[in-house]
Enzyme design. Structure first.
Site, PDB file in Angstrom:
ATOM      1  N   GLY A 125       0.986  -1.612  -0.092  1.00  0.00           N
ATOM      2  CA  GLY A 125      -0.309   0.438  -0.160  1.00  0.00           C
ATOM      3  C   GLY A 125       0.701   1.125   0.244  1.00  0.00           C
ATOM      4  O   GLY A 125       1.351   1.156   0.881  1.00  0.00           O
ATOM      5  N   GLY A 159      -0.500   4.706  -0.199  1.00  0.00           N
ATOM      6  CA  GLY A 159      -0.881   5.455   0.734  1.00  0.00           C
ATOM      7  C   GLY A 159       0.131   6.344   1.410  1.00  0.00           C
ATOM      8  O   GLY A 159       0.839   6.255   1.810  1.00  0.00           O
ATOM      9  N   GLU A 199     -17.660  18.500   1.748  1.00  0.00           N
ATOM     10  CA  GLU A 199     -16.914  19.154   1.032  1.00  0.00           C
ATOM     11  C   GLU A 199     -16.933  19.155  -0.405  1.00  0.00           C
ATOM     12  O   GLU A 199     -17.542  20.018  -1.374  1.00  0.00           O
ATOM     13  CB  GLU A 199     -15.391  19.063   1.084  1.00  0.00           C
ATOM     14  CG  GLU A 199     -14.553  18.865   2.274  1.00  0.00           C
ATOM     15  CD  GLU A 199     -13.625  18.689   2.483  1.00  0.00           C
ATOM     16  OE1 GLU A 199     -13.223  17.262   1.777  1.00  0.00           O
ATOM     17  OE2 GLU A 199     -12.472  18.965   2.812  1.00  0.00           O
TER      18      GLU A 199
HETATM   19  C1  LIG Z   1     -12.649  11.868   0.044  1.00  0.00           C
HETATM   20  C2  LIG Z   1     -11.767  11.906   0.822  1.00  0.00           C
HETATM   21  C3  LIG Z   1     -11.046  13.338   1.648  1.00  0.00           C
HETATM   22  C4  LIG Z   1     -10.306  12.983   2.948  1.00  0.00           C
HETATM   23  N1  LIG Z   1      -9.731  14.415   3.045  1.00  0.00           N
HETATM   24  C5  LIG Z   1      -8.618  13.875   4.209  1.00  0.00           C
HETATM   25  C6  LIG Z   1      -8.376  15.028   4.430  1.00  0.00           C
HETATM   26  O1  LIG Z   1      -9.009  16.426   4.482  1.00  0.00           O
HETATM   27  N2  LIG Z   1      -7.913  15.647   5.967  1.00  0.00           N
HETATM   28  C7  LIG Z   1      -7.130  14.079   6.471  1.00  0.00           C
HETATM   29  O2  LIG Z   1      -5.771  14.381   7.116  1.00  0.00           O
HETATM   30  N3  LIG Z   1      -7.720  12.763   5.454  1.00  0.00           N
HETATM   31  C8  LIG Z   1      -8.436  13.047   4.497  1.00  0.00           C
HETATM   32  N4  LIG Z   1      -9.199  12.289   4.375  1.00  0.00           N
HETATM   33  C9  LIG Z   1      -8.391  10.208   5.078  1.00  0.00           C
HETATM   34  C10 LIG Z   1      -7.564  10.299   4.566  1.00  0.00           C
HETATM   35  O3  LIG Z   1      -7.351  10.408   2.655  1.00  0.00           O
HETATM   36  C11 LIG Z   1      -7.035   8.578   4.836  1.00  0.00           C
HETATM   37  O4  LIG Z   1      -7.355   8.859   6.091  1.00  0.00           O
HETATM   38  C12 LIG Z   1      -5.771   8.009   4.557  1.00  0.00           C
HETATM   39  O5  LIG Z   1      -5.474   8.472   2.776  1.00  0.00           O
HETATM   40  C13 LIG Z   1      -5.415   6.765   5.073  1.00  0.00           C
HETATM   41  O6  LIG Z   1      -4.360   6.314   4.299  1.00  0.00           O
HETATM   42  P1  LIG Z   1      -3.964   4.583   4.236  1.00  0.00           P
HETATM   43  O7  LIG Z   1      -1.928   5.059   3.791  1.00  0.00           O
HETATM   44  O8  LIG Z   1      -3.961   3.954   4.847  1.00  0.00           O
HETATM   45  O9  LIG Z   1      -3.672   4.668   3.112  1.00  0.00           O
HETATM   46  P2  LIG Z   1      -4.955   5.034   1.562  1.00  0.00           P
HETATM   47  O10 LIG Z   1      -4.050   6.623   1.375  1.00  0.00           O
HETATM   48  O11 LIG Z   1      -6.043   4.409   1.043  1.00  0.00           O
HETATM   49  O12 LIG Z   1      -3.646   4.260   0.592  1.00  0.00           O
HETATM   50  C14 LIG Z   1      -3.456   2.911   0.374  1.00  0.00           C
HETATM   51  C15 LIG Z   1      -3.398   1.579  -0.895  1.00  0.00           C
HETATM   52  O13 LIG Z   1      -3.653   0.908  -0.397  1.00  0.00           O
HETATM   53  C16 LIG Z   1      -3.398  -0.065  -1.717  1.00  0.00           C
HETATM   54  N5  LIG Z   1      -4.238  -0.911  -2.010  1.00  0.00           N
HETATM   55  C17 LIG Z   1      -4.727  -0.702  -1.826  1.00  0.00           C
HETATM   56  N6  LIG Z   1      -4.820  -2.501  -1.806  1.00  0.00           N
HETATM   57  C18 LIG Z   1      -4.269  -2.674  -2.154  1.00  0.00           C
HETATM   58  C19 LIG Z   1      -4.418  -4.611  -3.214  1.00  0.00           C
HETATM   59  N7  LIG Z   1      -5.203  -5.361  -2.785  1.00  0.00           N
HETATM   60  N8  LIG Z   1      -2.595  -4.513  -3.356  1.00  0.00           N
HETATM   61  C20 LIG Z   1      -2.063  -3.336  -3.466  1.00  0.00           C
HETATM   62  N9  LIG Z   1      -2.335  -2.766  -3.709  1.00  0.00           N
HETATM   63  C21 LIG Z   1      -3.144  -1.844  -2.267  1.00  0.00           C
HETATM   64  C22 LIG Z   1      -4.060   1.784  -2.725  1.00  0.00           C
HETATM   65  O14 LIG Z   1      -3.856   1.608  -4.017  1.00  0.00           O
HETATM   66  C23 LIG Z   1      -3.269   2.802  -1.944  1.00  0.00           C
HETATM   67  O15 LIG Z   1      -2.466   3.342  -2.790  1.00  0.00           O
HETATM   68  C24 LIG Z   1      -9.478  11.410   3.502  1.00  0.00           C
HETATM   69  C25 LIG Z   1     -10.420  10.380   2.889  1.00  0.00           C
HETATM   70  C26 LIG Z   1     -11.191  10.385   1.559  1.00  0.00           C
HETATM   71  C27 LIG Z   1     -11.324   9.028   1.086  1.00  0.00           C
END
Ligand SMILES: Cc1cc2nc3c(=O)[nH]c(=O)nc-3n(C[C@H](O)[C@H](O)[C@H](O)COP(=O)(O)OP(=O)(O)OC[C@H]3O[C@@H](n4cnc5c(N)ncnc54)[C@H](O)[C@@H]3O)c2cc1C
Length: 438
Positions: A11, A13, A166
């Site tokens: 992942g 993100g 938003e």
């Molecule tokens: C519309 C929206 C608006 C938001 N606005 C805000 C904000 O203003 N401020 C804030 O602080 N937070 C905000 N958030 C929350 C924030 O974006 C998330 O908390 C953050 O992105 C989480 O990070 P992460 O790395 O855990 O997951 P993610 O950013 O979701 O990354 C997960 C990654 O894992 C990959 N992945 C998933 N499954 C698989 C698989 N099976 N195989 C390979 N890769 C995989 C995905 O492609 C992705 O790239 C928002 C979220 C959304 C959806």
């Protein structure tokens, strides 16, 4: 592919990229796997869906992010299963990879809370693909309504949290300014935006003052609020509400909540609230060795034991902290419990209007100062100089001139895609020397 990675991060993100960067800087051999070859900036997805910004402003190729990190290898592959006990992952094309330490940072998926029809008919907003699909649907609907002088355009946004507010605010402003200017005032008068949530007020996690400000501002730009009433069914022609009423809509946007994806349930790890993994204070998964779960896939607690929200800042800080603990693991040192620096939260409501509650003391800002802070914070968080410049120009264009970044948002139709054979890598014929013979 050789099995020589010290760390596999699944992942890319906020959490996965932060962890891989910190480990890469220290020369740790990292394999970073993501199903996309780009990092996506979720906080601006609603702007992509509402034509305020282009795809290239909120995505950055992962190989560009890690071009200077010699020990970080990026692999574009979808992970089908995770075996936490073995610290291994198997990709959809059947390749199994193992590492000394496994970091699970796969984010979350929309939670429809078993609402009938939501999974089939609502548009989620969790990825660039989702946002592009929604933007395309809106543009096509407007074009269709423009050809038909009587049709109504109704959009329902489900979920009154920051994403829902938003999205609804941006859509209503688009009707007020963009549709009026680029289509006609007559078509703008036929468009409605509704916001629905079962809780009594928008922005439930914010102060009453911020809630009131956001409510008044949304109503001022024409959003019709249906608060304190849940959605019982999503249909092709609208949503049924718990009070027995029905809101007609051609487009229903789902911003109603998140849960861990199915991948977590393949891992053998115990799942807590929202299907997420209840991690230990040092961000490791219980009952297994050498597995970290971070970001939206985990239930992370602060030093008081309270669960932290699913936010980009939590994911990013947890990614860095997990990397520091992994460096300690590799050096034979001891891990430390995660300490979250709470910078507060903010939500954009519309042009010149936002709410922000900053720091642990929750310093409250509403209106123009909150709006400017929101822009600055998001500009700082965006990955990549080109992306920041593109976002800035789109905002100047949109907020000052009411001109959308992309008047046309359109992907190929299914008809255009059907019958198209996509190229595939040519398999090398096996030879003894491993070299292809003429
Ligand atoms: C519309 C929206 C608006 C938001 N606005 C805000 C904000 O203003 N401020 C804030 O602080 N937070 C905000 N958030 C929350 C924030 O974006 C998330 O908390 C953050 O992105 C989480 O990070 P992460 O790395 O855990 O997951 P993610 O950013 O979701 O990354 C997960 C990654 O894992 C990959 N992945 C998933 N499954 C698989 C698989 N099976 N195989 C390979 N890769 C995989 C995905 O492609 C992705 O790239 C928002 C979220 C959304 C959806």
């Amino acid at each position: 592919m050789e099995d020589t990675y010290q760390v596999i991060v699944v992942g890319a993100g906020f959490a996965g990229v932060a962890a891989a960067k910190k480990l890469g800087r220290k020369g740790v051999r990292v394999l970073l796997i993501d199903s996309n070859n780009y990092h996506q900036f979720q906080p601006l997805l609603y702007q992509l869906a509402t034509s305020q910004i282009g795809v290239s402003a909120i995505t950055r190729p992962l190989r560009s992010v890690f071009r200077r990190y010699e020990t970080v290898r990026v692999l574009t592959a979808s992970v089908a299963t995770i075996d936490a006990a073995q610290r291994s992952v198997t990709t959809a094309d059947g390749v199994t990879l193992r590492a000394e330490i496994l970091v699970i940072a796969v984010g979350a998926v929309p939670n429809f809370f078993n609402t009938p029809g939501a999974g089939q008919h609502a548009f989620p907003l969790y990825s660039v693909t989702d946002a592009t699909r929604l933007g395309t649907a809106i543009t096509r609907l407007l074009d269709q309504a423009d050809r038909n002088s009587e049709g109504l355009v109704d959009v329902v946004v489900v979920g009154g949290g920051p994403t829902g507010v938003e999205t609804a605010g941006a859509m209503a402003e688009n009707v007020k300014y963009m549709v009026r200017k680029y289509f006609s005032p007559e078509l703008a008068a036929r468009c409605r935006v509704h916001l629905v949530d079962m809780v009594p007020s928008v922005l439930n996690m914010f102060s009453t003052k911020s809630q009131r400000y956001a409510t008044e501002r949304l109503q001022k730009v024409g959003v019709q609020l249906h608060m304190g009433v849940g959605v019982t069914e999503v249909r092709t022609d609208g949503v049924a509400l718990a009070d027995g009423s029905f809101v007609p809509a051609q487009i229903v946007v789902w911003a109603g909540g998140l849960k861990a994806g199915d991948l977590i349930s393949t891992s053998g790890l115990t799942q807590g609230k929202g299907g997420r993994v209840d991690v230990r204070p040092d961000l490791t998964a219980p009952d297994v060795d050498g597995v970290y779960v971070i970001g939206d896939a985990a239930n992370i607690t602060d030093s008081t034991g309270a669960k932290l929200p699913q936010l980009g800042s939590v994911a990013q800080q947890a990614g860095k902290w997990a990397a520091a603990n992994i460096l300690a693991d590799l050096a034979g040192g001891s891990r430390t419990p995660f300490r979250y620096v709470d910078k507060g939260y903010m939500a954009m409501v519309g042009r010149g209007a936002a709410v922000a509650e900053l720091g642990r003391k929750r310093i409250q800002l509403q209106g123009l100062f909150a709006f400017l802070s929101w822009l600055l914070v998001h500009l700082a968080l965006l990955s990549g100089v080109q992306q920041k410049v593109r976002a800035l120009f789109s905002w100047l264009n949109g907020y000052l001139l009411h001109s959308p970044a992309q008047v046309v948002v359109s992907g190929p139709t299914e008809k255009e895609l059907s019958g198209l054979t996509l190229p595939e890598v040519r398999p090398a014929p096996p030879t003894e020397a491993g070299l292809e013979k003429e």
